[in-house]
Design a protein around this motif. Structure first.
Motif, PDB file in Angstrom:
ATOM      1  N   ALA A  43       5.228  -9.541   5.960  1.00  0.00           N
ATOM      2  CA  ALA A  43       3.471  -9.889   4.492  1.00  0.00           C
ATOM      3  C   ALA A  43       3.674  -8.776   4.992  1.00  0.00           C
ATOM      4  CB  ALA A  43       2.405  -9.673   6.446  1.00  0.00           C
ATOM      5  N   TRP A  63       0.770  -6.321   3.573  1.00  0.00           N
ATOM      6  CA  TRP A  63      -0.003  -6.370   3.656  1.00  0.00           C
ATOM      7  C   TRP A  63      -0.947  -5.050   4.344  1.00  0.00           C
ATOM      8  CZ3 TRP A  63      -3.096  -8.932   7.815  1.00  0.00           C
ATOM      9  CH2 TRP A  63      -4.354  -9.362   7.019  1.00  0.00           C
ATOM     10  N   ALA A  96      -4.063  -3.398  -0.733  1.00  0.00           N
ATOM     11  CA  ALA A  96      -4.493  -4.918  -1.248  1.00  0.00           C
ATOM     12  C   ALA A  96      -5.838  -4.836  -2.351  1.00  0.00           C
ATOM     13  CB  ALA A  96      -4.047  -5.727  -0.303  1.00  0.00           C
ATOM     14  N   TRP A 147      -8.145 -13.650   8.344  1.00  0.00           N
ATOM     15  CA  TRP A 147      -6.665 -12.838   8.256  1.00  0.00           C
ATOM     16  C   TRP A 147      -6.423 -14.463   9.427  1.00  0.00           C
ATOM     17  CZ3 TRP A 147      -4.735  -9.879  12.113  1.00  0.00           C
ATOM     18  CH2 TRP A 147      -3.402  -9.729  12.891  1.00  0.00           C
ATOM     19  N   PHE A 185       2.176  -5.692  -3.137  1.00  0.00           N
ATOM     20  CA  PHE A 185       0.521  -6.493  -2.683  1.00  0.00           C
ATOM     21  C   PHE A 185       0.203  -7.407  -4.111  1.00  0.00           C
ATOM     22  CE2 PHE A 185       1.754  -2.290  -0.850  1.00  0.00           C
ATOM     23  CZ  PHE A 185       0.215  -2.780   0.788  1.00  0.00           C
ATOM     24  N   TYR A 186      -0.928  -7.906  -3.192  1.00  0.00           N
ATOM     25  CA  TYR A 186      -2.012  -8.664  -3.974  1.00  0.00           C
ATOM     26  C   TYR A 186      -2.245  -7.706  -5.577  1.00  0.00           C
ATOM     27  CZ  TYR A 186      -5.381 -12.223  -5.538  1.00  0.00           C
ATOM     28  OH  TYR A 186      -6.141 -12.974  -6.240  1.00  0.00           O
ATOM     29  N   GLN A 234      -0.596 -11.753   0.693  1.00  0.00           N
ATOM     30  CA  GLN A 234      -2.022 -12.238   1.257  1.00  0.00           C
ATOM     31  C   GLN A 234      -2.697 -11.880   0.102  1.00  0.00           C
ATOM     32  OE1 GLN A 234      -0.235 -11.343   4.723  1.00  0.00           O
ATOM     33  NE2 GLN A 234      -2.034 -11.358   5.385  1.00  0.00           N
TER      34      GLN A 234
END
Length: 503
Positions: free
Chosen positions: A57, A59, A63, A110, A324-325, A357
């Motif tokens: 992850a 994250w 993000a 989450w 990252f997103y 994510q």
């Protein structure tokens, strides 16, 4: 993780060779000492060699803008894509900086338990949480650094909650630290626009009250991936010691080559010793960084692969898309990830893949589809993955020709490649040899490495099965190849595995 920058800057890996001794760093009691000789006693835990597949992850607050990796740095690079986006949506970083992005990260969707159950279903045997990225924001409840996810943003001990979820599912747990590079990485936050309305107006990183987030200004000649400032190396040590002493991870990843000389050796010794104590003398610790290991740790290749079989266990870390997103990003397919996994395992490696994510913490439908595709393949084919070891050669076919390979660190942001049904990868376990066709065959399967003339197999083939199918297969052994007649039907996936029993 801007790849081209790393390649240029990792020439400073041995800086600080005597820092640890000079600073008398505290190290957990145990057999490991902060010396190269002591770390040579390390033996790879069996769990990692058997696991083969982990999920990461990658994250955090970066993000939030939905603009991809390295946002916290690039928002301070005037004219960059992310800087232009930042100015258009938030205004100049002289007034609205990264510190103002952090509170926007709420992680309100989450659900670590739900995600971990999905990752176990997909076949992951270990899970890795981001500990801290280069943005110097900690995802654990830290007593050393106020800029952490328990104090700010989601107000949750993200590392602790990930760990609890992973242990509940029986997965090994790891953490990644990218802190070592943050001291130089974050220096653009001390700059200012060179042109325009705010030319010369310092960014918020130059404000002394935020030095604990952005770091103080570095010396003019301190521009390597890892700083040569001994005080920063000491600070890094204390933070990573807190992380591993509090959570006792089974895996620790550094986003660099082996960091800070003796200070890095002290960190690894502290980690190994603490892990031994936490596990009643059973060492489960894996330390992985981006440098050849010679058996003292696990070499990690970011978005890259080994050319052939490595005698030491190693790992590829990569992502299904950007780290990252990012809105509109393209993802690898489930098939591409499976192909990558099989290729890596055939060469004695593990695959650690980041599942992207959203800022809110959930997975979008297209990402769920990818994970579920892997989950459909793994239960039927895992016998040829988990607990296996390399065979005499890793494979055959067009993809084994050197000119067709992408290998080594940073083989390219697109670290997948096309495979044909003539591309075969081998693994072995006990008296069984596994041969994976990397694409679904449209005719008979010919494995030339098992032909009589190849002289690689000196055992009798007694049975051949197609993983995920109960069909009885027809096959014949010739001088040129083992020929498996095309089955009436193939399982509903691209990579086909054959289990070959030997006597």
């Amino acid at each position: 993780m801007k790849l081209h920058v790393k390649l240029l800057l990792w020439g400073t890996l041995t800086i600080g060779a005597s820092i640890a001794q000079a600073q008398n760093l505290p190290i957990n009691a145990g057999p490991y000492k902060p010396t190269e000789e002591s770390l040579k006693q390390y033996q790879y835990p069996t769990w990692f060699r058997d696991a083969k597949f982990g999920i990461w992850a990658h994250w955090g607050p970066q993000a939030v803008p939905r603009q991809g990796d390295w946002y916290a740095r690039n928002m301070y690079e005037q004219g960059s894509r992310q800087n232009k986006w930042h100015v258009a949506h938030y205004g100049t970083p002289s007034k609205f900086g990264y510190k103002d992005i952090i509170p926007l990260w709420k992680a309100e969707k989450w659900d670590p338990d739900k995600l971990m159950a999905l990752y176990k279903k997909a076949g992951a045997k270990y899970f890795v949480s981001m500990g801290t990225h280069h943005d110097n924001f900690f995802l654990w409840k830290s007593a050393l650094h106020k800029w952490n996810a328990y104090n700010m943003g989601p107000h949750k001990d993200v590392v602790g909650l990930w760990e609890k979820a992973a242990r509940k599912q029986g997965l090994k747990f790891g953490v990644s630290e990218h802190l070592g590079a943050s001291y130089t990485w974050f220096q653009p936050s001390h700059g200012a626009d060179k042109t325009g309305e705010y030319a010369g107006v310092p960014y918020d990183g130059a404000e002394p009250q935020y030095a604990d987030l952005y770091h103080p200004k570095a010396a003019p000649d301190d521009r390597g991936w890892l700083s040569k400032n001994p005080e920063w190396a000491k600070e890094w040590y204390g933070c990573i010691k807190e992380l591993v002493d509090n959570y006792h991870p089974d895996l620790l990843y550094s986003d660099s080559g082996f960091p800070f000389g003796d200070t890095g050796r002290a960190m690894v010794a502290n980690y190994y010793n603490g892990n031994l104590t936490a596990n009643n003398g059973n060492l489960t610790a894996i330390y992985t960084c981006k440098q050849t290991s010679n058996g003292a740790w696990v070499e990690d290749l970011e978005r890259g692969i080994q050319e052939g079989i490595n005698p030491y266990p190693w790992q590829t870390d990569t992502s299904i898309g950007d780290w990252f997103y990012q809105t509109g990003q393209q993802y690898k397919t489930g098939t591409e990830i499976i192909q990558m996994l099989v290729d890596i395992v055939s060469k004695n490696g593990n695959l650690l893949i980041n599942i992207v994510q959203t800022p809110e913490g959930d997975l979008e439908p297209d990402v769920l589809k990818i994970v579920n595709e892997i989950a459909g393949w793994m239960p039927q084919n895992g016998a040829g993955i988990y607990g296996t070891r390399p065979w005499k050669i890793y494979g055959e076919g067009p993809s084994t020709v050197k000119s067709n390979m992408k290998k080594g660190q940073f083989a390219g942001l697109s670290d997948t490649r096309p495979f044909t049904s003539a591309d075969i990868r081998f693994t072995t376990k006990g008296n069984k040899l596994y041969a994976f066709c990397m694409a679904k065959p449209d005719g008979d399967i010919r494995i030339t490495s098992l032909g009589k003339n190849a002289k690689l197999n000196d055992k009798k083939i007694t049975k051949i099965s197609l993983l995920g199918s109960k069909q009885k297969l027809k096959w014949r052994l010739t001088d040129d190849a083992l020929v498996i007649s095309k089955p009436a039907t193939f399982p509903d996936w691209a990579v086909q595995g054959f289990e070959i029993e030997l006597d």
